[in-house]
Each structure stands twice: as C-alpha cells, then as structure tokens.
Design a protein around this motif. Structure first.
Motif, PDB file in Angstrom:
ATOM      1  N   VAL A   1      -3.107  -2.392  -1.315  1.00 28.19           N
ATOM      2  CA  VAL A   1      -3.906  -3.174  -0.380  1.00 28.19           C
ATOM      3  C   VAL A   1      -4.473  -2.219   0.661  1.00 28.19           C
ATOM      4  O   VAL A   1      -3.715  -1.554   1.380  1.00 28.19           O
ATOM      5  CB  VAL A   1      -3.073  -4.276   0.303  1.00 28.19           C
ATOM      6  CG1 VAL A   1      -3.908  -5.005   1.354  1.00 28.19           C
ATOM      7  CG2 VAL A   1      -2.550  -5.261  -0.730  1.00 28.19           C
ATOM      8  N   ALA A   2      -5.782  -2.121   0.721  1.00 27.22           N
ATOM      9  CA  ALA A   2      -6.426  -1.194   1.647  1.00 27.22           C
ATOM     10  C   ALA A   2      -6.002  -1.506   3.076  1.00 27.22           C
ATOM     11  O   ALA A   2      -5.997  -2.658   3.494  1.00 27.22           O
ATOM     12  CB  ALA A   2      -7.940  -1.274   1.519  1.00 27.22           C
ATOM     13  N   THR A   3      -5.630  -0.476   3.807  1.00 25.26           N
ATOM     14  CA  THR A   3      -5.208  -0.644   5.190  1.00 25.26           C
ATOM     15  C   THR A   3      -5.983   0.312   6.080  1.00 25.26           C
ATOM     16  O   THR A   3      -6.227   1.462   5.690  1.00 25.26           O
ATOM     17  CB  THR A   3      -3.689  -0.415   5.329  1.00 25.26           C
ATOM     18  OG1 THR A   3      -3.286  -0.648   6.679  1.00 25.26           O
ATOM     19  CG2 THR A   3      -3.249   0.978   4.918  1.00 25.26           C
ATOM     20  N   PRO A   4      -6.437  -0.107   7.240  1.00 25.47           N
ATOM     21  CA  PRO A   4      -6.122  -1.375   7.921  1.00 25.47           C
ATOM     22  C   PRO A   4      -7.040  -2.532   7.547  1.00 25.47           C
ATOM     23  O   PRO A   4      -7.051  -3.565   8.223  1.00 25.47           O
ATOM     24  CB  PRO A   4      -6.334  -0.996   9.388  1.00 25.47           C
ATOM     25  CG  PRO A   4      -7.475  -0.035   9.351  1.00 25.47           C
ATOM     26  CD  PRO A   4      -7.264   0.786   8.094  1.00 25.47           C
TER      27      PRO A   4
ATOM     28  N   ALA B   1     -13.487   1.510   3.369  1.00 25.10           N
ATOM     29  CA  ALA B   1     -12.164   1.919   2.889  1.00 25.10           C
ATOM     30  C   ALA B   1     -12.228   3.031   1.851  1.00 25.10           C
ATOM     31  O   ALA B   1     -11.263   3.786   1.680  1.00 25.10           O
ATOM     32  CB  ALA B   1     -11.433   0.715   2.300  1.00 25.10           C
ATOM     33  N   LEU B   2     -13.347   3.134   1.136  1.00 24.09           N
ATOM     34  CA  LEU B   2     -13.479   4.120   0.067  1.00 24.09           C
ATOM     35  C   LEU B   2     -13.900   5.472   0.650  1.00 24.09           C
ATOM     36  O   LEU B   2     -14.927   5.581   1.318  1.00 24.09           O
ATOM     37  CB  LEU B   2     -14.506   3.647  -0.960  1.00 24.09           C
ATOM     38  CG  LEU B   2     -14.688   4.532  -2.193  1.00 24.09           C
ATOM     39  CD1 LEU B   2     -13.418   4.540  -3.034  1.00 24.09           C
ATOM     40  CD2 LEU B   2     -15.875   4.065  -3.029  1.00 24.09           C
ATOM     41  N   ILE B   3     -13.094   6.469   0.374  1.00 29.34           N
ATOM     42  CA  ILE B   3     -13.356   7.837   0.837  1.00 29.34           C
ATOM     43  C   ILE B   3     -13.741   8.673  -0.371  1.00 29.34           C
ATOM     44  O   ILE B   3     -13.029   8.663  -1.387  1.00 29.34           O
ATOM     45  CB  ILE B   3     -12.110   8.425   1.516  1.00 29.34           C
ATOM     46  CG1 ILE B   3     -11.706   7.547   2.717  1.00 29.34           C
ATOM     47  CG2 ILE B   3     -12.348   9.874   1.966  1.00 29.34           C
ATOM     48  CD1 ILE B   3     -10.308   7.828   3.224  1.00 29.34           C
TER      49      ILE B   3
ATOM     50  N   VAL C   1      -8.397   5.751  -1.398  1.00 29.83           N
ATOM     51  CA  VAL C   1      -8.283   4.596  -0.505  1.00 29.83           C
ATOM     52  C   VAL C   1      -6.887   4.617   0.091  1.00 29.83           C
ATOM     53  O   VAL C   1      -5.897   4.777  -0.637  1.00 29.83           O
ATOM     54  CB  VAL C   1      -8.512   3.259  -1.242  1.00 29.83           C
ATOM     55  CG1 VAL C   1      -8.325   2.088  -0.272  1.00 29.83           C
ATOM     56  CG2 VAL C   1      -9.894   3.196  -1.865  1.00 29.83           C
ATOM     57  N   ARG C   2      -6.793   4.487   1.386  1.00 31.35           N
ATOM     58  CA  ARG C   2      -5.492   4.403   2.064  1.00 31.35           C
ATOM     59  C   ARG C   2      -4.954   2.989   1.885  1.00 31.35           C
ATOM     60  O   ARG C   2      -5.631   2.013   2.217  1.00 31.35           O
ATOM     61  CB  ARG C   2      -5.657   4.729   3.545  1.00 31.35           C
ATOM     62  CG  ARG C   2      -4.362   4.831   4.344  1.00 31.35           C
ATOM     63  CD  ARG C   2      -4.683   5.295   5.763  1.00 31.35           C
ATOM     64  NE  ARG C   2      -3.490   5.547   6.539  1.00 31.35           N
ATOM     65  CZ  ARG C   2      -2.936   4.676   7.388  1.00 31.35           C
ATOM     66  NH1 ARG C   2      -3.478   3.459   7.526  1.00 31.35           N
ATOM     67  NH2 ARG C   2      -1.863   4.988   8.078  1.00 31.35           N
ATOM     68  N   VAL C   3      -3.734   2.868   1.352  1.00 27.92           N
ATOM     69  CA  VAL C   3      -3.196   1.552   1.000  1.00 27.92           C
ATOM     70  C   VAL C   3      -1.780   1.376   1.520  1.00 27.92           C
ATOM     71  O   VAL C   3      -1.101   2.339   1.890  1.00 27.92           O
ATOM     72  CB  VAL C   3      -3.195   1.343  -0.533  1.00 27.92           C
ATOM     73  CG1 VAL C   3      -4.596   1.416  -1.099  1.00 27.92           C
ATOM     74  CG2 VAL C   3      -2.276   2.361  -1.228  1.00 27.92           C
ATOM     75  N   THR C   4      -1.352   0.140   1.537  1.00 31.06           N
ATOM     76  CA  THR C   4       0.029  -0.190   1.850  1.00 31.06           C
ATOM     77  C   THR C   4       0.538  -1.187   0.823  1.00 31.06           C
ATOM     78  O   THR C   4      -0.226  -1.682  -0.016  1.00 31.06           O
ATOM     79  CB  THR C   4       0.160  -0.763   3.270  1.00 31.06           C
ATOM     80  OG1 THR C   4       1.552  -0.876   3.615  1.00 31.06           O
ATOM     81  CG2 THR C   4      -0.484  -2.140   3.383  1.00 31.06           C
TER      82      THR C   4
END
Length: 457
Positions: free
Chosen positions: A254-257, A329-331, A384-387
């Motif tokens: 889940v993309a965060t934040p 969110a996409l890098i 994508v940074r996720v949690t």
C-alpha cells in the motif's frame, strides 16, 4: 450497542420475509438471489451509498471453468481450484466449504454476467500467487467500486429496498434461536422470516483486532470503518460457533503516505521488495497477504517495491495504480544507482540484490523464490514506498454448505444465515492462508447461497 434480546420484548413496526444486514457484495448477491426465488428481501445498510470492503478491493472474483476462460484457451477446473485453496490454507479450511465455493464460483460469475450484464474479463497477462491457472475475473475498470455499483444497480432495477443510513443494533431471538427481527438505531423495528448477516468482519474494531490479530494491532487498516464485528458480537450472544478468528487478509503493498493500493503484479511480474537498508527480507512470491506483517517488521514499518517500466505498463491496467502514479507515488530512474539515491537506500545494497536476482538463472534464491529469466528487470527502474495493511478479517461465524449459521454444537440456527466477512472464510487461521480473491469468492458464492436458502423459509 450490539445486543441480542428475547423476542418477547419486541413489537415490530413492520415485517419482511428476508432481511439482509449489509449491502456489500455478499448482501447484494443474497438480495438478488432471494428476489429471483420470488421473495422480496429488504437490505439494511449503514452507509448512505453501499460500498463496504468491496468498493476498496480490486473487484476480482476467482472462478474456475468459466466460458470466459475457455474463450482464451485457459484450462481450469473446480477440482484444481479447490486444491489451490486447500493448499494455500495449509489444510485448515473446512473442506466442505472449499468444495462449495470452488464448484459454485464459475456459475456465480456467469450468473452475474448473464442475468445482470456484468462484462467480466479474465486477467490473463499475469497470475496471482497460489493460483494454478488464470482465473481472476474482473470488470473493465479493475475496481471494486465498479463491481459494487453494478450490483447495487441490479438490486435497484429489481426494486429491492435498500434502507441506507441505518445501523442495526439489536437482534430479537426466541429460546430456540429463531431470529424474530431486529432493531435499528433510533428505535425502528423490523420483523423477519429469515435473517442474513452480510455485515463483514471486525477489521475496523481495534479492540477485537488487538485480541485476535495482535500482529496487526497497529497496522494501517485499509478496510471499511463500519466493519466493527457486529456479526461476531451477535454470534457470541446467541451461542454461535466462531471459527478461525485469527485469519485475515493483509497486503504488503500500500503506497505510503498516499494510502493507495499497489497491485501485486508489480511483484509477481519480476519485481521485489527491499527495506530501508536496500535489502530484501522475504519470499515475495508467497503472497501479498503474508507480506503485510513482513513489511511491518522492517525499519520504519515500510519497504519499497522495485520493478521496471515493463511492469509499470502492466500495472497501469488497474485504476489504483494509475491514481498512485498521478499522486506522485511512482519513482522512476534511469539506473539502479539513481533509483537508490531517489528512494534513499544504500546503492551498493540495492545493486547487490538486483545482481543476485539476475544471476539466479531461474534457481531458488536465499528466500526460496525463483525469478523467471525472461522477466528480468531492465532500465528504466521504478519504485514505490509501501507499508503493510490489514484489509479484512477471514474468521467469523461458522456456517454449513447452505450458509446457515451453526451453534456451539454444530447445529444450524432455524433462520439465520451468514456470508462474506460475517462468516468464516476458506483461508484458515493465518494470513498466509489467504489465496488471492478469497474475500470476494466467499462473499459472492455464499451470498447467493444464503439468499436462495433464506427465501425457502
């Protein structure tokens, strides 16, 4: 206040043959099935517009042996599907319930397509962990919002009443467990010939989550806030059997934040996850549900999905991914070293993980995962940074193959049914037992079964 009171205490303002609590996928399928059987059901829904956990999902229903598969030349069967479900659940799922959903889901998907013009398509360009065939059936937008909207429209077209903005608080039962009716917050009472609980699970109840799923007590909850465990509480008060309450579906991507779901296709197509040190930490191929707790054990309770432009193009078929991309969110980066710098992880560590995967040659790596040589990542790269998040619970009221709720001795209540998150699923007691699509699988199949059998009463 969720409670059960003696039936003699109630004076019902109205009477209906079949009452359904909850207008998610399970409740709406139950309503359609009951209406087709010639009985007019009534739905009670807490929201102003039905949505529930269904609207937050990708709207994918796994089904075996459908005509949609046959058109694409996909060989599949209910037997193979049942084996996949049982294997993923480590043999903990009730074998009878597994057979019912595996055998019934193909007919359910085709029923929705034929009777209610739902244009299902099989997702055939990638597969989900644990499935032996391409069997995920989705609508064009690949969203649960479209599924719930189409189901609601079908119910409205049949003139089935949906009493929105109502919260059911009390059930009235006689000494034999017959449910005479309910009371809604504010004092409105409705008598019923049969009651279907389709009010989902308890993921939104922090106290119940802490009690039954302590590892997810502080996780992001990605389900509907109305999932407060009403069915579990009523079941306890009635003396119903509760089963596998520690089972749940999580998601490790889940993309965060941003709090936007990133499809697991970003991983299954050759992507991988690293933590803040740039290191992999688990076998991502096992599934996205068990990945939730793995991600939450990492520093900062976050990870990064690492993939490439090819995989991003596959993921863009999902509206959630497109929304995440629009939200920033996409890098992306032209090289793995540039990507490491952009996400703030050690470049040597990330480069080392990519090199190990590339050199694997299709053999199991140190986590037991095999990366297909024809799906190697290539520049440009994406992240994508996720949690990790809790999506919905999989334990609940024990039911039989007719969706009847069972008491502590295994006997069915006279007129009480359950489906969807209110009932036990087919994932067993662990998050690793969740096979992709199990939530909507049991919601639609047992929702339909509950409606048919409730109408018979």
């Amino acid at each position: 206040m969720t409670s059960v009171l003696p039936a003699g205490d109630a004076d019902f303002g109205s009477e209906v043959p079949v009452l359904i609590i909850g207008a998610g996928a399970a409740g709406l399928c139950a309503a359609l099935a009951a209406s087709e059987a010639g009985v007019e059901p009534v739905l009670i829904e807490r929201d102003a517009v039905p949505a529930g956990s269904t609207a937050l999902s990708a709207g994918l229903i796994p089904a075996a042996g459908t005509r949609f598969q046959r058109v694409l030349g996909i060989e599949d069967s209910a037997e193979l599907f049942a084996e996949d479900i049982a294997r993923k659940a480590h043999g903990e799922a009730d074998a009878k319930l597994v057979r019912v959903v595996a055998n019934g889901t193909g007919a359910t998907v085709e029923w929705l397509a034929d009777a209610y013009a739902m244009p299902f398509e099989v997702i055939a360009d990638f597969n989900y962990p644990g499935h032996s065939a391409h069997r995920m059936h989705g609508l064009p937008s690949r969203t649960g919002a479209e599924l719930i909207d189409r189901l609601r429209s079908a119910v409205e077209a049949r003139r089935i009443p949906i009493l929105t903005g109502r919260v059911c608080e009390t059930l009235f039962a006689d000494e034999g467990g017959f449910i005479e009716g309910v009371e809604i917050a504010g004092g409105e009472t409705i008598g019923c010939g049969a009651l279907v609980l389709a009010c989902n699970g308890y993921g939104g109840n922090a106290e119940l989550v802490r009690r039954h799923i302590p590892e997810m007590a502080d996780a992001l909850y990605f389900g509907h806030p109305g999932n407060q465990g009403d069915a579990v509480k009523w079941g306890e008060a009635l003396g119903a059997r509760l089963s596998q309450l520690s089972g749940y579906q999580g998601h490790g991507s889940v993309a965060t934040p941003h709090n936007i779901l990133i499809t697991w296709a970003a991983i299954t197509e050759g992507g991988f996850q690293v933590n803040a040190q740039g290191r992999r930490f688990h076998n991502e191929a096992l599934g996205y549900s068990e990945a939730a707790a793995e991600v939450l054990r990492q520093p900062g309770r976050v990870a990064f999905d690492i993939f490439d432009a090819r995989i991003a193009s596959v993921a863009r078929q999902f509206e959630d991914f497109r929304n995440a991309e629009k939200a920033g969110a996409l890098i992306t980066a032209a090289s793995i070293h540039e990507l490491a710098a952009r996400i703030g992880v050690p470049a040597d560590a990330l480069r080392g993980e990519l090199d190990e995967i590339t050199a694997g040659g299709g053999n199991p790596d140190r986590f037991g995962r095999m990366f297909a040589p024809d799906k190697r990542l290539a520049e440009p790269y994406c992240a994508v940074r996720v949690t990790g998040a809790l999506f919905h619970t999989q334990g609940g009221l024990a039911i039989d193959s007719q969706a009847r709720v069972l008491d502590l001795k295994g006997r069915p209540f006279p007129n009480l049914f359950a489906a969807g998150g209110a009932a036990v699923g087919v994932s067993g007691s662990k998050p690793s037992g969740y096979l992709s699509g199990n939530g909507l699988l049991t919601a639609t199949v047992f929702g339909r079964i509950a409606g048919i059998n409730a109408a018979k009463l």
